[in-house]
Design an enzyme around this catalytic site. Sequence first.
Site, PDB file in Angstrom:
ATOM      1  N   GLU A 100      39.744  39.478  38.387  1.00 21.73           N
ATOM      2  CA  GLU A 100      38.817  39.839  37.320  1.00 21.73           C
ATOM      3  C   GLU A 100      38.060  41.123  37.633  1.00 21.73           C
ATOM      4  O   GLU A 100      37.837  41.960  36.743  1.00 21.73           O
ATOM      5  CB  GLU A 100      37.812  38.707  37.075  1.00 21.73           C
ATOM      6  CG  GLU A 100      36.814  39.047  35.972  1.00 21.73           C
ATOM      7  CD  GLU A 100      35.724  38.013  35.800  1.00 21.73           C
ATOM      8  OE1 GLU A 100      35.011  38.084  34.783  1.00 21.73           O
ATOM      9  OE2 GLU A 100      35.583  37.141  36.672  1.00 21.73           O
ATOM     10  N   ASP A 104      39.814  34.594  39.826  1.00 21.33           N
ATOM     11  CA  ASP A 104      38.415  34.852  39.474  1.00 21.33           C
ATOM     12  C   ASP A 104      37.582  34.421  40.676  1.00 21.33           C
ATOM     13  O   ASP A 104      37.445  33.228  40.954  1.00 21.33           O
ATOM     14  CB  ASP A 104      38.004  34.066  38.228  1.00 21.33           C
ATOM     15  CG  ASP A 104      36.617  34.458  37.735  1.00 21.33           C
ATOM     16  OD1 ASP A 104      35.910  35.174  38.468  1.00 21.33           O
ATOM     17  OD2 ASP A 104      36.239  34.055  36.617  1.00 21.33           O
ATOM     18  N   ILE A 122      34.324  34.509  41.512  1.00 27.33           N
ATOM     19  CA  ILE A 122      33.119  33.727  41.219  1.00 27.33           C
ATOM     20  C   ILE A 122      33.096  33.481  39.718  1.00 27.33           C
ATOM     21  O   ILE A 122      32.708  34.359  38.941  1.00 27.33           O
ATOM     22  CB  ILE A 122      31.826  34.443  41.658  1.00 27.33           C
ATOM     23  CG1 ILE A 122      31.861  34.783  43.144  1.00 27.33           C
ATOM     24  CG2 ILE A 122      30.606  33.576  41.343  1.00 27.33           C
ATOM     25  CD1 ILE A 122      30.608  35.495  43.640  1.00 27.33           C
ATOM     26  N   ASP A 123      33.509  32.305  39.308  1.00 31.22           N
ATOM     27  CA  ASP A 123      33.431  31.946  37.903  1.00 31.22           C
ATOM     28  C   ASP A 123      32.110  31.231  37.687  1.00 31.22           C
ATOM     29  O   ASP A 123      31.894  30.132  38.209  1.00 31.22           O
ATOM     30  CB  ASP A 123      34.598  31.036  37.508  1.00 31.22           C
ATOM     31  CG  ASP A 123      34.575  30.730  36.027  1.00 31.22           C
ATOM     32  OD1 ASP A 123      34.706  31.673  35.229  1.00 31.22           O
ATOM     33  OD2 ASP A 123      34.405  29.558  35.664  1.00 31.22           O
ATOM     34  N   THR A 155      29.095  33.615  37.264  1.00 31.92           N
ATOM     35  CA  THR A 155      28.248  34.591  37.951  1.00 31.92           C
ATOM     36  C   THR A 155      26.791  34.477  37.533  1.00 31.92           C
ATOM     37  O   THR A 155      25.889  34.658  38.351  1.00 31.92           O
ATOM     38  CB  THR A 155      28.763  36.017  37.692  1.00 31.92           C
ATOM     39  OG1 THR A 155      30.105  36.134  38.173  1.00 31.92           O
ATOM     40  CG2 THR A 155      27.908  37.046  38.409  1.00 31.92           C
ATOM     41  N   ASP A 180      40.332  32.816  33.957  1.00 30.43           N
ATOM     42  CA  ASP A 180      39.424  31.679  33.769  1.00 30.43           C
ATOM     43  C   ASP A 180      40.178  30.374  33.513  1.00 30.43           C
ATOM     44  O   ASP A 180      39.702  29.298  33.873  1.00 30.43           O
ATOM     45  CB  ASP A 180      38.488  31.934  32.587  1.00 30.43           C
ATOM     46  CG  ASP A 180      37.547  33.101  32.812  1.00 30.43           C
ATOM     47  OD1 ASP A 180      36.978  33.192  33.907  1.00 30.43           O
ATOM     48  OD2 ASP A 180      37.397  33.925  31.888  1.00 30.43           O
TER      49      ASP A 180
END
Length: 433
Positions: free
Chosen positions: A223, A250, A252-253, A255, A377
Amino acid sequence: SLSLSPPPPPPPRPKQKRKMAAFLASTVLLASALAEARPLAHAQTPSSHRLFRPLSSFSRPPSSRLCPASLPNDALPAAHRRGDFVTGRQGLLPWWSRMRPSSSQISSSDLPLPSPPSSPSYPTHPSSSPSRNVRSRAGMSDGEAQADAPARGAAITEPGGMMDTAMEAARRAGALIRERIGADVIETKLNAMDLLTEVDGACQEIIEDIIKTRYPSHGFLGEESVAPGADASAIALEEAKANEWLWIVDPIDGTTNFASGMPLVGTIIALAHKGETVLSVIYDPFSDEMFHAVKGGGAFVNNKRITVSDASTLRESVIFTGSPPNPRSIRPTLRCVAELMPKARTIRMLGTAALMLAWVASGRAAAYFEPDLNAWDSAAGVLLIREAGGKVTDLEGNDWSLSTRPLCATNGRMHQELLDVAKSTNCLGMDEK
């Protein structure tokens, strides 16, 4: 003159002297014998049952729920190294509430971790019966997953330790996430709701370095390497799909949760082979829950099989949805939520697609929908839900693929009922500008 002081005691007799000397000698011998026997007894006694332990053994509490024993001490958050407190879903706990000896003073038999699987093959797991709402927090040791090359369209076994690689990368990124939760926002992307911290990029570098070192010929789509916006994401995905093997990440999904100090974050790693997701990992670093699946092999959390919920109607269902930063996605989402509210048990927005998809797979909720979602995601969570017995389509009921942006993921039992509500509210994708 009359003296009031007591008379001096009589001198001990020879027989009393001999008894006292014998008693002292036996005491010294007993103490010596105990000192020699104590190390062996100490080593053979489980650490949780020892009454006397040196203070150094409480230098830090290696919580197996939060920090796997395989992590080196310097990879743990500062609070864990100091021994001040431990963090988790229950908030801050005093260090002494979870006192355990340091990892250097206990054997693996003392750790409350699952035994390694009897068979080295993956995805076959050690007689773990299906169960809903699995909440095990035990870590999963490296080297539990081995397999052969996957075949598209059939049950696969993962090749060359790819699952090991994905789990290791997720755990290392997770260690940094735990330590840096609440990090400052350095910029915004699409708008003021779309945040970026310096930890996002650092975690992606950790994951990419591990994967590229072991699989240099594989493609990598992260991402943080893509410009914001749906159009840029779609273009980047189509270009990346030219790779036979493609890692979709991703780091850190969630944030906004992370920057706000809320421990609701997931690290997502998916592997696609010829455009089809065949391996997925979603890691919750704050509960140490490692959700993982290989196509055709079932879905698991920390090596325990998970299945979707048995809710059969909207009235029985907990439903997740997102709070997207794009106004064109917010409007259809809110229309659908307004219609669903009186019909469903409840609606929840956790702020992280990773955990919402993983929790649908584990039966903690019945469904998750969103009118626009990027592949990084959704790819890992879609495989988890399908392998857990659920159903995933777009919001019109069409089959889901990596290029699909609208998402409807359910336990399969109330799928059509949710699609009907989405259709009636025109929540089938992003609104026109």
